[in-house]
Motif scaffolding. Structure first.
Motif, short mmCIF file in Angstrom:
data_model
loop_
_atom_site.label_atom_id
_atom_site.label_comp_id
_atom_site.label_asym_id
_atom_site.label_seq_id
_atom_site.Cartn_x
_atom_site.Cartn_y
_atom_site.Cartn_z
N ARG A 146 0.85 -1.19 0.00
CA ARG A 146 0.00 0.00 0.00
C ARG A 146 0.89 1.24 0.00
O ARG A 146 1.92 1.25 0.64
N PHE A 172 0.52 5.51 0.63
CA PHE A 172 -0.46 6.45 1.12
C PHE A 172 0.04 7.84 0.78
O PHE A 172 0.80 8.03 -0.16
N CYS A 222 -14.51 10.71 8.06
CA CYS A 222 -13.27 10.17 7.48
C CYS A 222 -13.09 10.64 6.03
O CYS A 222 -11.98 10.62 5.50
N HIS A 279 -9.94 10.44 3.53
CA HIS A 279 -9.91 9.13 2.89
C HIS A 279 -11.03 9.03 1.85
O HIS A 279 -11.94 8.20 1.95
N GLU A 310 -11.44 5.48 -0.18
CA GLU A 310 -11.94 4.39 0.66
C GLU A 310 -13.43 4.60 0.94
O GLU A 310 -14.23 3.66 0.90
N HIS A 312 -21.73 -3.28 1.92
CA HIS A 312 -21.57 -2.79 3.29
C HIS A 312 -22.09 -1.37 3.45
O HIS A 312 -22.59 -1.01 4.50
N SER A 316 -20.27 0.33 9.45
CA SER A 316 -19.64 1.63 9.21
C SER A 316 -18.14 1.35 9.12
O SER A 316 -17.73 0.20 9.16
N CYS A 317 -17.35 2.41 9.04
CA CYS A 317 -15.90 2.21 8.96
C CYS A 317 -15.38 1.47 10.20
O CYS A 317 -14.46 0.67 10.10
N HIS A 375 -12.52 -1.51 11.49
CA HIS A 375 -11.32 -0.81 11.96
C HIS A 375 -11.30 -0.54 13.46
O HIS A 375 -10.24 -0.20 14.00
N ALA A 420 -8.60 -6.08 10.75
CA ALA A 420 -9.68 -5.74 9.83
C ALA A 420 -9.74 -6.71 8.65
O ALA A 420 -10.81 -6.97 8.10
N ALA A 421 -8.60 -7.27 8.27
CA ALA A 421 -8.53 -8.04 7.03
C ALA A 421 -9.08 -9.46 7.11
O ALA A 421 -9.39 -10.06 6.09
N ALA A 428 -9.53 -9.98 2.95
CA ALA A 428 -9.42 -8.70 2.26
C ALA A 428 -8.52 -8.78 1.02
O ALA A 428 -8.74 -8.06 0.05
N ARG A 434 -5.84 -4.37 -3.34
CA ARG A 434 -5.07 -3.13 -3.41
C ARG A 434 -4.98 -2.71 -4.88
O ARG A 434 -4.50 -3.49 -5.70
N ARG A 459 -4.11 1.87 -3.20
CA ARG A 459 -5.08 2.01 -2.12
C ARG A 459 -5.93 0.76 -2.01
O ARG A 459 -5.99 -0.05 -2.95
N VAL A 460 -6.66 0.65 -0.91
CA VAL A 460 -7.52 -0.50 -0.69
C VAL A 460 -8.92 -0.21 -1.22
O VAL A 460 -9.57 0.74 -0.80
C1 HEC Z 1 -15.23 -4.71 5.68
C2 HEC Z 1 -14.19 -4.17 6.51
C3 HEC Z 1 -13.80 -2.72 6.33
C4 HEC Z 1 -14.63 -1.63 6.37
C5 HEC Z 1 -16.12 -1.59 6.59
C6 HEC Z 1 -13.77 -0.48 6.16
N1 HEC Z 1 -12.47 -0.88 5.99
FE1 HEC Z 1 -10.86 0.30 5.63
N2 HEC Z 1 -9.65 -1.32 5.45
C7 HEC Z 1 -10.05 -2.62 5.67
C8 HEC Z 1 -8.91 -3.50 5.51
C9 HEC Z 1 -8.95 -5.01 5.64
C10 HEC Z 1 -7.81 -2.69 5.19
C11 HEC Z 1 -6.37 -3.15 4.91
C12 HEC Z 1 -6.26 -3.99 3.68
C13 HEC Z 1 -4.85 -4.20 3.21
O1 HEC Z 1 -3.92 -3.98 3.96
O2 HEC Z 1 -4.70 -4.61 2.06
C14 HEC Z 1 -8.30 -1.33 5.18
C15 HEC Z 1 -7.50 -0.22 4.93
C16 HEC Z 1 -7.92 1.10 5.07
C17 HEC Z 1 -7.07 2.26 4.94
C18 HEC Z 1 -5.58 2.27 4.70
C19 HEC Z 1 -5.19 1.72 3.40
C20 HEC Z 1 -5.42 2.52 2.16
O3 HEC Z 1 -4.49 3.15 1.73
O4 HEC Z 1 -6.51 2.49 1.56
C21 HEC Z 1 -7.87 3.35 5.12
C22 HEC Z 1 -7.42 4.79 5.08
C23 HEC Z 1 -9.22 2.88 5.37
N3 HEC Z 1 -9.21 1.50 5.32
C24 HEC Z 1 -10.31 3.69 5.60
C25 HEC Z 1 -11.61 3.25 5.74
C26 HEC Z 1 -12.76 4.13 5.81
C27 HEC Z 1 -12.70 5.63 5.75
C28 HEC Z 1 -13.87 3.34 5.94
C29 HEC Z 1 -15.33 3.75 5.94
C30 HEC Z 1 -15.76 4.63 4.88
C31 HEC Z 1 -13.40 1.95 5.96
N4 HEC Z 1 -12.04 1.94 5.82
C32 HEC Z 1 -14.22 0.83 6.10
C33 HEC Z 1 -11.33 -3.05 6.00
C34 HEC Z 1 -12.46 -2.25 6.10
#
Ligand code: HEC
Ligand code: HEC
Ligand code: HEC
Ligand code: HEC
Ligand code: HEC
Ligand code: HEC
Ligand code: HEC
Ligand code: HEC
Ligand code: HEC
Ligand code: HEC
Length: 437
Positions: free
Chosen positions: A174, A176, A249, A253, A256, A265, A295-296, A300, A310-311, A353, A359, A371-372
């Motif tokens: 990743r 950022f 957020c 972000h 995301e 979701h 939600s986020c 997280h 989270a993954a 994930a 990614r 990014r994810v």
């Molecule tokens: C279903 C589970 C889930 C939800 C809901 C979720 N995330 Fe994530 N998010 C993850 C996972 C798992 C990773 C890391 C994946 C990886 O490392 O490849 C991640 C990574 C990230 C990252 C860091 C990586 C990047 O560069 O994208 C950010 C910032 C982030 N999430 C923001 C958010 C925000 C804002 C929300 C709500 C709008 C949210 N996430 C909702 C599971 C979730």
């Protein structure tokens, strides 16, 4: 024609708010059940369901998939006659709603052999297709109606010689912001710097968790998420929100948040409906999680932001189907444990994930970041969509096509070698030989 009562209903319901399921002629499809009560998102008052109801939400993904049958193809006069048997210009010709008895997977409401209407001559053009039944065209690993990008001939040609496993199998790192702290002139924060207003309730663990995250390290204080106007936040700030939602957020972000709102979701939040919960789901869920709101923070946590938790572990708190529950038997899970334990390189493990939230390279601020992708439906169906962004980092094309075409492997979460074999790759190889290339 709509029955009069239904017309009256749509006219009085133009607000699209919470309305009565009473007027629904039948269950809404798997893809849309979450938003079925918001009739006006698809229906107009007098003109039924118009095309732009569908394209407002789906045009971007079909374009990205390089749709094989866009309406522009049929506006070409040479193809216009084909529309006489089936009006392929309108989405609702093939995707009706509220007809569960006729609906097959992916919300399709036409019989599976309808490719026949337009491709009667395929065996003449492609002798390799001689004798194949039209109900088999859309078999996994062969063709799709919209997205054929995993099966383009020139793409297959590049992968004809692929070994089943790559040398050092690993997904991309990743990336950022390059350096948020420098760009925003912030310094790392510790517990004594917290900007919680006097009188707000909080616990030591809220502060303890925050202090150990990237947020505190980048100088992002409590008010950045908890206040409507973080710039002017101070200790007697009155707009402190105890429970911030995803809008807190999105400024930082954006990608995301946008992709989260496009999938299963977040799709209710995108329509200003109450958040989705496992209790409302159509697929098997853990009863203990029935009332958790999506939600986020569902994955997280409010302040820990542990992306490894989270993954995989977070998903298994809610999901409770055969595929999910088999994951821990797979070699992929062993690889994931090795990564988590630090005995294997970052990116070499396969979590939930890794497959469902790949990614992706994203263009932002004129640069490329990895990014994810937070819409877990984007690569879900048809599942060949997972090949390019996920499997090919570690496997060869033929191996991945076979694995994804085997329903047993979907059920046992890829815990065994595939028992089916799809000929697509060999067919392209043979055709090249015939053409003398
Ligand atoms: C279903 C589970 C889930 C939800 C809901 C979720 N995330 Fe994530 N998010 C993850 C996972 C798992 C990773 C890391 C994946 C990886 O490392 O490849 C991640 C990574 C990230 C990252 C860091 C990586 C990047 O560069 O994208 C950010 C910032 C982030 N999430 C923001 C958010 C925000 C804002 C929300 C709500 C709008 C949210 N996430 C909702 C599971 C979730
Ligand atoms: C995701 C989009 C979507 C949502 C949301 C939706 N519908 Fe529909 N509905 C459709 C489609 C597509 C058809 C088929 C239209 C056609 O064939 O012209 C349909 C057909 C109908 C019909 C039958 C009309 C006919 O021509 O026979 C009724 C009645 C109906 N919907 C009621 C509702 C009600 C009431 C709601 C809200 C509680 C609702 N629908 C929500 C997409 C939707
Ligand atoms: C408000 C946005 C919205 C509208 C309007 C809408 N959809 Fe959807 N649709 C979604 C979302 C979100 C999903 C679930 C995520 C996914 O599968 O991509 C979905 C799922 C689907 C699926 C199923 C995909 C699968 O894998 O099961 C099909 C097919 C589909 N939509 C077609 C249509 C058609 C045709 C219309 C017009 C009648 C329409 N949609 C209207 C947002 C919308
Ligand atoms: C001639 C029939 C037909 C028409 C017309 C049609 N579809 Fe589809 N659609 C399918 C079939 C079949 C599938 C199953 C997967 C596949 O073969 O691509 C599908 C799958 C989908 C999916 C889920 C899978 C994916 O690739 O994203 C979406 C979303 C979708 N259609 C949206 C639409 C929209 C929006 C329109 C109108 C612009 C439309 N479809 C018009 C037959 C059709
Ligand atoms: C309404 C007519 C119509 C229907 C129904 C139809 N097609 Fe097509 N298809 C076309 C036309 C037109 C083209 C472009 C010209 C050509 O190749 O004949 C095309 C091209 C294709 C291509 C070439 C790939 C590309 O991206 O250009 C594939 C593969 C294909 N169709 C598969 C299918 C399958 C599988 C089905 C059934 C699930 C189907 N088609 C149903 C009209 C149709
Ligand atoms: C990156 C964004 C973010 C930062 C920074 C942040 N919070 Fe939170 N906080 C949240 C979210 C999101 C929730 C909502 C959790 C939920 O929905 O359950 C929350 C919930 C809370 C709650 C409610 C109870 C609980 O723990 O769930 C308290 C109290 C709280 N935060 C205090 C703080 C304090 C004190 C700080 C600074 C030391 C802080 N937060 C920093 C995002 C943040
Ligand atoms: C003021 C901007 C800002 C806000 C608001 C914000 N974040 Fe962040 N977030 C960041 C920065 C900067 C990073 C660290 C980037 C880096 O590591 O280079 C980060 C990192 C993350 C990570 C990755 C952590 C890791 O260990 O890799 C996640 C997940 C995340 N944020 C989720 C959220 C969620 C969820 C919210 C809303 C509740 C939120 N953030 C609110 C700026 C913000
Ligand atoms: C708080 C509970 C919760 C968590 C945590 C969660 N999910 Fe979900 N997930 C749901 C619900 C609810 C749905 C919607 C199901 C429905 O509409 O029937 C869903 C839908 C999905 C779907 C789409 C299923 C379909 O048939 O369209 C996938 C894939 C998915 N989740 C994967 C994941 C992954 C991977 C994670 C972890 C990174 C995760 N989920 C975390 C509750 C959760
Ligand atoms: C190696 C890749 C891979 C891994 C790892 C993986 N999945 Fe899946 N998942 C898939 C594929 C492929 C599908 C099937 C899509 C289809 O064909 O319908 C799927 C389907 C799903 C569905 C939809 C089921 C339904 O009935 O609609 C959910 C939910 C899901 N996975 C959750 C998870 C969770 C949770 C984990 C981790 C415990 C996980 N997956 C691990 C590839 C993976
Ligand atoms: C980060 C790399 C990585 C990704 C991404 C990945 N795999 Fe794997 N996969 C592996 C490795 C490494 C093995 C184990 C090789 C061995 O030890 O035999 C494996 C094993 C497998 C096996 C054999 C299981 C067995 O028990 O024999 C299947 C099937 C499989 N993967 C399918 C997939 C599919 C389908 C995808 C994409 C949805 C995928 N994998 C994504 C690395 C990956």
């Amino acid at each position: 024609m709509l029955p009069a009562a239904v017309v009256v209903y749509f006219v009085t319901d133009s607000s699209g708010g919470n309305s009565d399921a009473h007027f629904l002629p039948g269950d809404t499809s798997h893809g849309h059940h979450q938003i079925e009560m918001k009739c006006s998102v698809c229906h107009t008052d007098f003109e039924g369901v118009k095309q732009n109801a569908c394209t407002q939400c789906h045009a971007e993904e079909l374009e990205k998939a390089n749709d094989s049958h866009p309406d522009t193809k049929f506006l070409d006069p040479r193809n216009a006659d084909r529309l006489e048997s089936i009006n392929a210009v309108r989405c609702i010709t093939c995707h009706q709603e509220h007809k569960p008895e006729e609906t097959i997977k992916m919300g399709v409401t036409v019989p599976e052999d309808y490719c026949f209407y337009c491709h009667q001559d395929i065996a003449e053009v492609r002798p390799s297709h001689e004798g194949m039944g039209y109900e088999t065209c859309a078999t996994a690993g062969c063709h799709n109606y919209h997205d054929n990008s995993a099966l383009y001939e020139d793409f297959i040609i590049k992968h004809l010689e692929d070994a089943p496993h790559k040398e050092s199998p690993k997904v991309a790192d990743r990336t950022f912001y390059h350096n948020w702290a420098a760009e925003h002139e912030t310094t790392p924060l510790t517990s004594k710097d917290r900007d919680v207003p006097d009188g707000a309730h909080y616990t030591q663990s809220d502060v303890y968790d925050w202090e150990r995250t990237a947020h505190a390290a980048m100088g992002i204080n409590c008010a950045a998420c908890h206040s409507e106007s973080p710039e002017t936040a101070n200790n007697d700030n009155l707009d402190w929100q105890a429970i911030p939602d995803h809008t807190s957020c999105q400024d930082c972000h954006a990608y995301e948040t946008k992709t989260f709102l496009q999938g299963k979701h977040g799709m209710r939040l995108a329509q200003d409906l109450s958040p989705m919960t496992p209790g409302m789901a159509k697929i098997p869920m853990n009863p203990a999680a029935a009332h958790r709101e999506l939600s986020c923070v569902s994955c997280h946590g409010a302040h820990t932001f542990d992306t490894q938790f989270a993954a995989a572990e977070s998903c298994m708190q809610c999901h409770d189907d055969q595929h999910t529950n088999s994951y821990k038997n797979s070699k992929h899970y062993q690889l994931w444990l090795d990564e988590v334990n630090g005995t294997a390189p970052a990116g070499s493990g396969v979590s939930c994930a890794t497959c469902h939230m790949p990614r992706i390279e994203v263009q932002e601020f004129g640069e490329t970041f990895t990014r994810v992708q937070h819409n877990q439906n984007e690569t879900l169906r048809p599942n060949e969509k997972m090949i390019r962004p996920v499997c090919l980092d570690c496997h060869g094309l033929g191996f991945a096509i076979d694995a994804l075409a085997d329903p047993i492997l979907i059920e046992n979460n890829f815990s065994s070698p595939s028992s089916v074999h799809i000929d697509s790759v060999e067919m392209v190889g043979k055709r090249l030989l015939e053409l003398g290339k």
